[in-house]
Design a protein around this motif. Structure first.
Motif, PDB file in Angstrom:
ATOM      1  N   THR A  19      -1.016   7.846  -0.626  1.00  0.00           N
ATOM      2  CA  THR A  19      -2.316   7.867  -1.281  1.00  0.00           C
ATOM      3  C   THR A  19      -3.273   6.769  -0.819  1.00  0.00           C
ATOM      4  OG1 THR A  19      -1.592   6.411  -3.072  1.00  0.00           O
ATOM      5  CG2 THR A  19      -1.188   8.782  -3.348  1.00  0.00           C
ATOM      6  N   GLY A  20      -2.742   5.701  -0.208  1.00  0.00           N
ATOM      7  CA  GLY A  20      -3.565   4.558   0.152  1.00  0.00           C
ATOM      8  C   GLY A  20      -3.783   3.609  -1.010  1.00  0.00           C
ATOM      9  N   HIS A  21      -3.139   3.878  -2.127  1.00  0.00           N
ATOM     10  CA  HIS A  21      -3.294   3.034  -3.320  1.00  0.00           C
ATOM     11  C   HIS A  21      -2.640   1.679  -3.099  1.00  0.00           C
ATOM     12  CE1 HIS A  21      -3.284   1.729  -7.476  1.00  0.00           C
ATOM     13  NE2 HIS A  21      -1.966   1.636  -7.467  1.00  0.00           N
ATOM     14  N   ALA A  22      -3.394   0.595  -3.315  1.00  0.00           N
ATOM     15  CA  ALA A  22      -2.851  -0.759  -3.209  1.00  0.00           C
ATOM     16  C   ALA A  22      -2.258  -1.163  -4.557  1.00  0.00           C
ATOM     17  CB  ALA A  22      -3.948  -1.731  -2.799  1.00  0.00           C
ATOM     18  N   PHE A  23      -1.114  -1.831  -4.527  1.00  0.00           N
ATOM     19  CA  PHE A  23      -0.472  -2.223  -5.777  1.00  0.00           C
ATOM     20  C   PHE A  23       0.276  -3.537  -5.589  1.00  0.00           C
ATOM     21  CE2 PHE A  23       2.492   0.443  -3.464  1.00  0.00           C
ATOM     22  CZ  PHE A  23       3.726  -0.180  -3.606  1.00  0.00           C
ATOM     23  N   THR A  24       0.637  -4.146  -6.694  1.00  0.00           N
ATOM     24  CA  THR A  24       1.364  -5.413  -6.713  1.00  0.00           C
ATOM     25  C   THR A  24       2.630  -5.242  -7.544  1.00  0.00           C
ATOM     26  OG1 THR A  24      -0.668  -6.708  -6.498  1.00  0.00           O
ATOM     27  CG2 THR A  24       1.250  -7.852  -7.381  1.00  0.00           C
ATOM     28  N   ALA A  45       5.969   2.997   1.108  1.00  0.00           N
ATOM     29  CA  ALA A  45       5.076   1.846   0.945  1.00  0.00           C
ATOM     30  C   ALA A  45       5.151   0.927   2.151  1.00  0.00           C
ATOM     31  CB  ALA A  45       5.444   1.081  -0.333  1.00  0.00           C
ATOM     32  N   LEU A  46       4.044   0.222   2.377  1.00  0.00           N
ATOM     33  CA  LEU A  46       3.980  -0.809   3.414  1.00  0.00           C
ATOM     34  C   LEU A  46       3.590  -2.122   2.741  1.00  0.00           C
ATOM     35  CD1 LEU A  46       2.448  -0.551   6.942  1.00  0.00           C
ATOM     36  CD2 LEU A  46       1.805  -2.454   5.466  1.00  0.00           C
ATOM     37  N   VAL A 100       0.855  -1.183   0.000  1.00  0.00           N
ATOM     38  CA  VAL A 100       0.000   0.000   0.000  1.00  0.00           C
ATOM     39  C   VAL A 100       0.891   1.233   0.000  1.00  0.00           C
ATOM     40  CG1 VAL A 100      -1.767   1.302   1.244  1.00  0.00           C
ATOM     41  CG2 VAL A 100      -1.819  -1.193   1.269  1.00  0.00           C
ATOM     42  N   GLU A 101       0.602   2.169  -0.889  1.00  0.00           N
ATOM     43  CA  GLU A 101       1.349   3.423  -0.930  1.00  0.00           C
ATOM     44  C   GLU A 101       0.886   4.301   0.228  1.00  0.00           C
ATOM     45  OE1 GLU A 101       2.800   6.762  -4.185  1.00  0.00           O
ATOM     46  OE2 GLU A 101       1.123   5.437  -4.644  1.00  0.00           O
ATOM     47  N   LEU A 102       1.835   4.769   1.039  1.00  0.00           N
ATOM     48  CA  LEU A 102       1.474   5.466   2.276  1.00  0.00           C
ATOM     49  C   LEU A 102       0.997   6.891   2.052  1.00  0.00           C
ATOM     50  CD1 LEU A 102       4.325   4.172   4.617  1.00  0.00           C
ATOM     51  CD2 LEU A 102       1.932   3.469   4.559  1.00  0.00           C
TER      52      LEU A 102
END
Length: 350
Positions: free
Chosen positions: A148-153, A184-185, A144-146
């Motif tokens: 924006t909260g956007h989840a990505f792979t 990112a987390l 998760v991008e810290l």
């Protein structure tokens, strides 16, 4: 989502350095990150992601909001004739996960046994041992991008793996580039364990085990047991003696540089690499400079393995991150003056 104030971080870093976090959030689900990012009280607060704390040197109290990753879970995603695809939550203990995969009959991670830390930290550092690196078994990860909260792979190529390196250790250059340090987390990591399984045995310690036991074709469980025994004989248990594991990366040099060092020090431990470079054993270089067993303040060099720095403090006189880094810099200077090689620390220093 659990939020705590004024939290002691000594239990959460394997070096056992005494420090505190002003605020700490325990992230136990991917959704916790979304909740956190939607909370106005933390909108402008810097954030620091904390996994197992096994690759960390804390030099003072942390004012950033600490995100303690505790996402659990293990599962087989898919099995095909070519291999097993296995997933784990980022908060899972790495060694326990390796042992679990073997218990399920899915070999491939045994050379990475007993490496401290969490699954989520493993791709950040591109951990490796005894001829296997994480990138050799990595499939993909979720994060998760810290900002924006956007989840990505990300797949392996997008992670930019290098020797103890990845995109997660690099800052983004302006508005371009893919550096994800502090941005990112990681929530879940997947591994590809190929069939048929083949042992990786090309290390001196493993050759010695084969000679001692007479077993030249060990199975995955035997190899796992050997590596656990080797690491326990060489490396201190963080629960007993605080440490961050191998403190310096093994440096790589050209064949010409290696030949020059061998001419002066014929016993230097070195390994040829596939790209033609030569990897030198950082522990041997440090030992050759006389550092094994030495202490600076309450930080010391482990007497059985010069590559490991340890906590020699106690409750009354705790070891500080400043003492650790003073010792590390002194070692770097010694090695450079004797061999002309600059050692690079492995742990994150904050």
């Amino acid at each position: 989502m659990l939020v705590e104030n004024n939290v002691a971080l000594q239990p959460y870093n394997s070096f056992g350095i005494a420090a505190r976090a002003q605020q700490l959030v325990r992230v136990r689900r991917s959704a916790d990150v979304q909740v956190l990012l939607g909370a106005s009280e933390w909108a402008d607060t810097p954030r620091f992601v904390l996994g197992g704390g096994s690759n960390l040197v804390i030099t003072g109290d942390i004012k950033a909001l600490v995100l303690k990753v505790e996402i659990a879970g293990r599962r087989l995603v898919e099995e095909t004739p070519k291999g097993w695809l296995v997933e784990a939550g980022a908060g899972e203990n790495w060694h326990d996960f390796v042992a679990w995969t073997l218990a399920q009959g899915w070999p491939g991670l045994e050379n990475l046994a007993l490496i401290p830390g969490t699954v989520g930290a493993s791709p950040v550092q591109n951990i490796g041992a005894y001829g296997v690196e994480l990138q050799d078994r990595f499939h993909s990860l979720d994060a998760v991008e810290l900002d924006t909260g956007h989840a990505f792979t990300l797949d392996a190529a997008q992670c930019g793996f290098g020797y103890r390196d990845s995109v997660f250790k690099h800052e983004r250059a302006g508005d371009k580039g893919y550096g994800l340090a502090g941005r990112a987390l990681i929530t879940h990591v997947r591994f590809w364990l190929p069939k048929p399984w083949k042992p990786v045995l090309g290390y001196l310690d493993l050759e010695r085990k084969m000679a001692e036991t007479g077993n030249t074709t060990p199975d995955a469980t035997t190899l796992f047991d050997w590596i656990v025994a080797i690491r326990r004989a060489k490396l201190p248990d963080p629960a007993v003696i605080g440490n961050a594991g191998s403190f310096f990366k093994n440096p790589t040099v050209t064949p010409e540089q290696c030949a020059d060092i061998i001419a002066r020090d014929p016993k230097v431990v070195h390994y040829p690499m596939a790209d033609g470079s030569i990897k030198l054993a950082a522990g041997w270089l440090i030992d050759a400079c006389g550092w094994k067993g030495k202490t600076v303040g309450h930080a010391g060099v482990y007497e059985k393995q010069a590559l490991v720095l340890v906590n020699r403090g106690d409750e009354e006189h705790p070891c500080t991150g400043g003492e650790v880094m003073t010792l590390a810099r002194a070692i770097q200077t010694s090695v450079y003056e004797r061999f002309g090689i600059r050692l690079e620390p492995e742990p994150v220093v904050i």
